[in-house]
Motif scaffolding. Structure first.
Motif, PDB file in Angstrom:
ATOM      1  N   ILE A 155       0.864  -1.190   0.000  1.00  0.00           N
ATOM      2  CA  ILE A 155       0.000   0.000   0.000  1.00  0.00           C
ATOM      3  C   ILE A 155       0.897   1.235   0.000  1.00  0.00           C
ATOM      4  O   ILE A 155       1.787   1.373   0.850  1.00  0.00           O
ATOM      5  CB  ILE A 155      -0.936  -0.009   1.217  1.00  0.00           C
ATOM      6  CG1 ILE A 155      -1.853  -1.231   1.154  1.00  0.00           C
ATOM      7  CG2 ILE A 155      -1.754   1.274   1.281  1.00  0.00           C
ATOM      8  CD1 ILE A 155      -2.736  -1.409   2.370  1.00  0.00           C
ATOM      9  N   THR A 156       0.669   2.118  -0.957  1.00  0.00           N
ATOM     10  CA  THR A 156       1.522   3.311  -1.089  1.00  0.00           C
ATOM     11  C   THR A 156       0.664   4.566  -1.107  1.00  0.00           C
ATOM     12  O   THR A 156      -0.522   4.523  -1.459  1.00  0.00           O
ATOM     13  CB  THR A 156       2.362   3.254  -2.378  1.00  0.00           C
ATOM     14  OG1 THR A 156       1.490   3.260  -3.515  1.00  0.00           O
ATOM     15  CG2 THR A 156       3.226   2.006  -2.413  1.00  0.00           C
ATOM     16  N   GLY A 200       1.818   9.268  13.269  1.00  0.00           N
ATOM     17  CA  GLY A 200       1.878   8.016  12.530  1.00  0.00           C
ATOM     18  C   GLY A 200       0.660   7.814  11.654  1.00  0.00           C
ATOM     19  O   GLY A 200      -0.079   8.748  11.359  1.00  0.00           O
ATOM     20  N   PHE A 201       0.435   6.552  11.233  1.00  0.00           N
ATOM     21  CA  PHE A 201      -0.686   6.237  10.360  1.00  0.00           C
ATOM     22  C   PHE A 201      -1.339   4.936  10.804  1.00  0.00           C
ATOM     23  O   PHE A 201      -0.802   4.161  11.601  1.00  0.00           O
ATOM     24  CB  PHE A 201      -0.228   6.145   8.902  1.00  0.00           C
ATOM     25  CG  PHE A 201       0.753   5.032   8.608  1.00  0.00           C
ATOM     26  CD1 PHE A 201       0.308   3.759   8.255  1.00  0.00           C
ATOM     27  CD2 PHE A 201       2.119   5.256   8.679  1.00  0.00           C
ATOM     28  CE1 PHE A 201       1.203   2.733   7.988  1.00  0.00           C
ATOM     29  CE2 PHE A 201       3.028   4.238   8.410  1.00  0.00           C
ATOM     30  CZ  PHE A 201       2.569   2.962   8.066  1.00  0.00           C
ATOM     31  N   ARG A 202      -2.524   4.687  10.274  1.00  0.00           N
ATOM     32  CA  ARG A 202      -3.252   3.441  10.449  1.00  0.00           C
ATOM     33  C   ARG A 202      -3.863   3.071   9.108  1.00  0.00           C
ATOM     34  O   ARG A 202      -4.282   3.946   8.342  1.00  0.00           O
ATOM     35  CB  ARG A 202      -4.357   3.571  11.498  1.00  0.00           C
ATOM     36  CG  ARG A 202      -3.858   3.748  12.901  1.00  0.00           C
ATOM     37  CD  ARG A 202      -4.947   4.237  13.839  1.00  0.00           C
ATOM     38  NE  ARG A 202      -6.012   3.253  14.015  1.00  0.00           N
ATOM     39  CZ  ARG A 202      -7.093   3.496  14.765  1.00  0.00           C
ATOM     40  NH1 ARG A 202      -7.223   4.663  15.381  1.00  0.00           N
ATOM     41  NH2 ARG A 202      -8.032   2.573  14.889  1.00  0.00           N
ATOM     42  N   ILE A 238     -10.449   0.100   1.740  1.00  0.00           N
ATOM     43  CA  ILE A 238      -9.166   0.212   2.439  1.00  0.00           C
ATOM     44  C   ILE A 238      -8.950   1.695   2.733  1.00  0.00           C
ATOM     45  O   ILE A 238      -8.960   2.522   1.815  1.00  0.00           O
ATOM     46  CB  ILE A 238      -8.010  -0.375   1.616  1.00  0.00           C
ATOM     47  CG1 ILE A 238      -8.103  -1.902   1.612  1.00  0.00           C
ATOM     48  CG2 ILE A 238      -6.661   0.080   2.183  1.00  0.00           C
ATOM     49  CD1 ILE A 238      -6.958  -2.594   0.926  1.00  0.00           C
ATOM     50  N   ARG A 239      -8.807   2.014   4.001  1.00  0.00           N
ATOM     51  CA  ARG A 239      -8.697   3.422   4.412  1.00  0.00           C
ATOM     52  C   ARG A 239      -7.345   3.682   5.075  1.00  0.00           C
ATOM     53  O   ARG A 239      -6.938   2.962   5.986  1.00  0.00           O
ATOM     54  CB  ARG A 239      -9.818   3.812   5.380  1.00  0.00           C
ATOM     55  CG  ARG A 239      -9.725   5.267   5.834  1.00  0.00           C
ATOM     56  CD  ARG A 239     -10.946   5.719   6.605  1.00  0.00           C
ATOM     57  NE  ARG A 239     -11.032   5.116   7.936  1.00  0.00           N
ATOM     58  CZ  ARG A 239     -11.896   5.507   8.868  1.00  0.00           C
ATOM     59  NH1 ARG A 239     -12.765   6.484   8.597  1.00  0.00           N
ATOM     60  NH2 ARG A 239     -11.919   4.913  10.039  1.00  0.00           N
ATOM     61  N   LEU A 240      -6.693   4.718   4.611  1.00  0.00           N
ATOM     62  CA  LEU A 240      -5.467   5.225   5.237  1.00  0.00           C
ATOM     63  C   LEU A 240      -5.846   6.393   6.133  1.00  0.00           C
ATOM     64  O   LEU A 240      -6.480   7.362   5.684  1.00  0.00           O
ATOM     65  CB  LEU A 240      -4.470   5.688   4.168  1.00  0.00           C
ATOM     66  CG  LEU A 240      -3.267   6.500   4.662  1.00  0.00           C
ATOM     67  CD1 LEU A 240      -2.332   5.623   5.499  1.00  0.00           C
ATOM     68  CD2 LEU A 240      -2.510   7.118   3.480  1.00  0.00           C
ATOM     69  N   SER A 280      -7.892   8.871   3.455  1.00  0.00           N
ATOM     70  CA  SER A 280      -7.966   8.596   2.021  1.00  0.00           C
ATOM     71  C   SER A 280      -8.429   7.153   1.860  1.00  0.00           C
ATOM     72  O   SER A 280      -7.937   6.265   2.556  1.00  0.00           O
ATOM     73  CB  SER A 280      -6.604   8.793   1.350  1.00  0.00           C
ATOM     74  OG  SER A 280      -6.667   8.513  -0.039  1.00  0.00           O
ATOM     75  N   CYS A 281      -9.397   6.935   0.947  1.00  0.00           N
ATOM     76  CA  CYS A 281     -10.028   5.629   0.816  1.00  0.00           C
ATOM     77  C   CYS A 281      -9.909   5.077  -0.601  1.00  0.00           C
ATOM     78  O   CYS A 281      -9.949   5.821  -1.584  1.00  0.00           O
ATOM     79  CB  CYS A 281     -11.507   5.725   1.179  1.00  0.00           C
ATOM     80  SG  CYS A 281     -11.817   6.044   2.932  1.00  0.00           S
TER      81      CYS A 281
END
Length: 848
Positions: free
Chosen positions: A58-59, A69-71, A120-122, A140-141
């Motif tokens: 995933i980019t 950070g991120f999830r 898929i959600r960032l 972002s999805c």
């Protein structure tokens, strides 16, 4: 194909993000779970097919490295969280908080999990900001379908296809070598010069999933995508600029512009000391927040947009705006001090952020090659090419170059736009923004994710279109048809702005006089405050400001200093003198003057030398405490510095005249505004051995006149004596000024009226007062040294002694006047009904 940048944050690259894949979708301004509806384009939902239990890379694109950070999650199509793909828990809610520059993650899809349509959600935490209900988050999805697919069933991006004899390790076959990735998900504009039609060079620019990594830079005579268009402009900077209007943007950037009537085009030359990208944007003044409802399919994703309640997770609300920069063109990194994030604006309110609904041109250059494109910015997301929104590039010609660290871009565009993303350029004032890329050391207003990062020095590359920083940006008001009349001479000048059809709404005139003062007249069609700023550069910060208004037919002028970008406070010492003011037919006019040099070196900028002038229009005001709110539109700035040198103005005689002082130990005289020996106002005093002081004050007026005593040069906390003559009867009142409000009459009067006259338009009052009184609360002891004020009204009401404010600034003695009765023991006060004859010889008594 898109040349991305300027102020982006986060958006998924793979799996493919929902269109419109803007990168400033957050939990403050947009609806959950994604900030973008699933079928915003109306062309159906594109779902990337993924294999159950597979590992995918995933980019995402990230133009600003926020701290935090991120999830990554899998959501049901209704927004419910089904799986966490990153190793997070209640105590560690964010992954990779120690490396905020990561832009990819190898995620293992759960075994046995399938879905026909899931998300898929960032989630990307912006640690610099917070909301009332929790962290500030960008989202972002990507819409996906997860199942036990055979490789031949997987879909490819950008026209690629999966070979029939594929296996689990097989990648899509891409149309050409400009595409890469196992699904052809990454695309460059070019791989060789041939992809630029041999009209330019293919140059590697971007890095780290910031596609396109390679872009076409065109030779003179060509422009557009892959240098496919012919340009009539071939020289970046013409030798003759007399037909252009010039405007300095900041210390590193300037523009020349003109309207070409024959072809109905506007031409702009932007020259910037930068080796990175350069951008210019504009929108009509007065746009409402609903302009962000374009594209219409994306509007339901906005909290202010049409549509029902947010699905899935709710939104956190912002509590305050962190940026406070009136000239900002992009979201700041956040306010670490306040810990708040800026909230969005209402649809019916004026458009909020400087980047909202902006038509833009962005470009860069390498040597004698360049690239320039037409862009649109819906919000603080990275501006996108007009084609991204279904429009077309409206540039009709372009050329550019970079030499010796200076980028010059020149372009033309039709006045009437071709797309909904274009603002027609008319003979009117526009909000204009500018920005250019940054290089290390970076201008991040607050610590970002780059702190202590291995990317500290190379996150922003040359021409890599990422966040510009808080320094390399600005705002202005501008009419492309020629927005100002600006004339300067040795001892005077005039500057008119907000001009349309040869009518200018704002006007400033000034004259330099041989007494070392500069007299100004400023006017604007408004009932709000108006202001003049004096600046060493074109920025609002560190600017001297004069702000005034007319309320209930009474003019007000205040002296201020702008420390940052918050509304400035009133100076402790005012060195601006109001002459008169009016509001007629909706036009506010203020006349005032100021000495070129003052004693307030902390808050006053010397007018000697050369400075930029700034003209601002409010914004509301509060009469009681002089508080003001932010200007409603971007202030105007002179295109060049205004230079003042009193030595060149020896023949420019001041209309004010000069003050004269004759002061002895026990008597004195102050003549005010004397011209050719004629002094229209004066004050005289005698000190006597009984501790009394006798005054005579006179002024050419039929209004009230006053004498004030102050420990400093401010009106608050001053003792005042106010009087007038009406119908042959003199009246005198004892007062105390607690603030700038009109002073009430003291409960105990300690001034004694002797006589008063109004003869041939001259009001004269004779009175006396003890040096020390019993009213310690409202009377200042005259023993010692004080500044004297001499004020002229303002109407009065005989019945209740109410007075109206003075229309002009009171005169103030240049120095303190000192009284000491102990040295005046030889002078006895006049007795009975006598008054003192005020002369420097003292004690010449006449009988009434």
């Amino acid at each position: 194909m898109a040349m991305t940048a300027v102020n982006g944050h986060v958006r998924l690259n793979y799996p493919k993000a929902r269109m419109y894949d803007l990168d400033f979708l957050d939990n403050v301004r947009t609806r959950g779970p994604c900030g973008m509806p699933e079928n915003a384009t109306g062309n159906g939902v594109y779902k990337t097919k993924l294999i159950t239990a597979s590992t995918i890379d995933i980019t995402w694109h990230m133009a600003f490295p926020h701290g935090g950070g991120f999830r990554i999650q899998i959501l049901h199509s209704n927004g419910t969280v089904l799986h966490e793909l990153t190793p997070t828990n209640n105590t560690a809610q964010w992954y990779s908080t120690g490396n905020s520059t990561i832009q990819n993650y190898l995620a293992s899809l759960p075994s046995g999990f399938t879905c026909n349509h899931c998300i898929i959600r960032l989630l990307r935490n912006a640690l610099e900001w917070v909301t009332n209900s929790g962290p500030y988050i960008f989202w972002s999805c990507a819409d996906v379908e997860i199942g036990n697919f055979q490789c031949s069933q997987l879909n490819c991006y950008n026209g690629g296809n999966m070979p029939a004899n594929c296996n689990s390790a097989t990648s899509c076959s891409c149309p050409n070598n400009r595409f890469s990735g196992n699904r052809c998900q990454y695309m460059n504009e070019c791989e060789t010069d041939a992809d630029c039609n041999n009209n330019g060079q293919c140059i590697a620019i971007n890095q780290d999933y910031y596609y396109p990594l390679k872009q076409c830079y065109c030779s003179a005579g060509y422009y557009g995508y892959q240098c496919s268009k012919t340009s009539t402009l071939t020289i970046p900077m013409p030798s003759n600029l007399t037909s252009y209007t010039y405007r300095k943007l900041d210390n590193s950037s300037e523009i020349w512009y003109k309207v070409i009537s024959a072809t109905s085009e506007v031409e702009v030359i932007q020259k910037t000391t930068s080796t990175s990208w350069v951008g210019l944007g504009w929108r009509p003044q007065g746009l409402r927040g609903s302009c962000q409802f374009f594209p219409s399919g994306a509007a339901p994703g906005l909290l202010t947009g049409p549509g029902g309640a947010a699905e899935g997770e709710g939104n956190a609300e912002s509590t305050a705006a962190p940026e406070g920069n009136a000239e900002s063109t992009a979201a700041p990194e956040g306010n670490a001090a306040s810990g708040n994030a800026e909230s969005g604006g209402a649809a019916n309110s004026p458009v909020g952020h400087p980047m909202d609904c902006m038509d833009m041109v962005i470009g860069s250059a390498r040597g004698n090659t360049f690239r320039l494109f037409d862009y649109y910015s819906r919000d603080r997301s990275t501006p996108r090419m007009d084609s991204f929104f279904g429009g077309v590039d409206s540039l009709t010609a372009a050329v550019g170059s970079e030499a010796n660290g200076v980028t010059t871009l020149r372009w033309r565009r039709k006045l009437i736009g071709d797309s909904p993303t274009d603002h027609n350029i008319t003979d009117a004032v526009f909000d204009v923004i500018f920005a250019y890329g940054q290089k290390a050391p970076y201008s991040h207003q607050f610590p970002s994710g780059l702190a202590n990062s291995h990317r500290l020095t190379n996150y922003y590359g040359d021409d890599e279109l990422k966040y510009h920083g808080y320094k390399n940006r600005g705002r202005l008001s501008l009419n492309f048809f020629g927005d100002a009349t600006f004339v300067t001479n040795a001892c005077n000048g005039r500057w008119s702005t907000a001009c349309s059809n040869n009518v200018c709404i704002n006007n400033l005139n000034w004259t330099v006089y041989n007494d070392g003062t500069v007299h100004f007249t400023m006017s604007a069609k408004t009932d709000k405050w108006i202001a003049l700023g004096i600046s060493n550069d074109t920025k609002m910060a560190a600017t001297d400001a004069i702000v005034g208004w007319v309320s209930n037919n009474l003019p007000v002028i205040t002296d201020r200093y702008i420390v940052s970008y918050s509304p400035p406070q009133v100076d402790a010492i005012s060195n601006v003198k109001l002459l008169e003011g009016s509001k007629t037919n909706g036009v506010t006019t203020l006349k005032f003057y100021r000495s070129i040099n003052t004693n307030d070196t902390q808050n006053d900028i010397s007018l000697n030398g050369c400075h930029y002038f700034i003209f601002g229009v409010g914004g509301s005001y509060t009469d009681s405490n002089f508080a003001i709110t932010k200007h409603a539109s971007v202030p105007f700035v002179t295109s060049r510095k205004v230079c003042i040198d009193v030595n060149q103005c020896s023949n420019s005689v001041s209309p004010l005249g000069v003050d004269k002082y004759t002061i002895n130990t026990c008597s004195g005289r102050w003549d005010i505004e004397c011209v050719n020996g004629n002094c229209p106002h004066n004050l005289q005093w005698n000190i006597y051995n009984d501790g009394s002081v006798h005054f005579q004050m006179s002024a050419t007026t039929d209004k009230w006149i006053s004498l004030g005593f102050s420990n400093n040069t401010k009106m608050p906390n001053s003792d005042a004596v106010v009087g007038w003559v009406s119908n042959g009867q003199a009246k005198l009142t004892d007062r105390y000024l607690k603030t700038y409000l009109l002073p009430a009459v003291d409960a105990i009067s300690n001034v004694n009226l002797v006589n008063g006259t109004l003869i041939n338009g001259v009001t004269t009052l004779y009175f006396n007062r003890k040096m020390n009184t019993t009213d310690s609360q409202n009377d200042i002891s005259l023993h010692g040294c004080h500044y004297f004020f001499f004020g002229i009204g303002g109407g009065y009401n005989d019945a209740n002694s109410d007075i109206q404010p003075h229309p002009s600034t009171p005169a103030i003695t240049k120095q303190k006047i000192c009284f000491d009765a102990s040295v005046c023991s030889q002078y006895a006060p006049p007795g009975g009904g006598a008054r003192a004859m005020f002369t420097v010889a003292h004690l010449l008594i006449i009988t009434i």
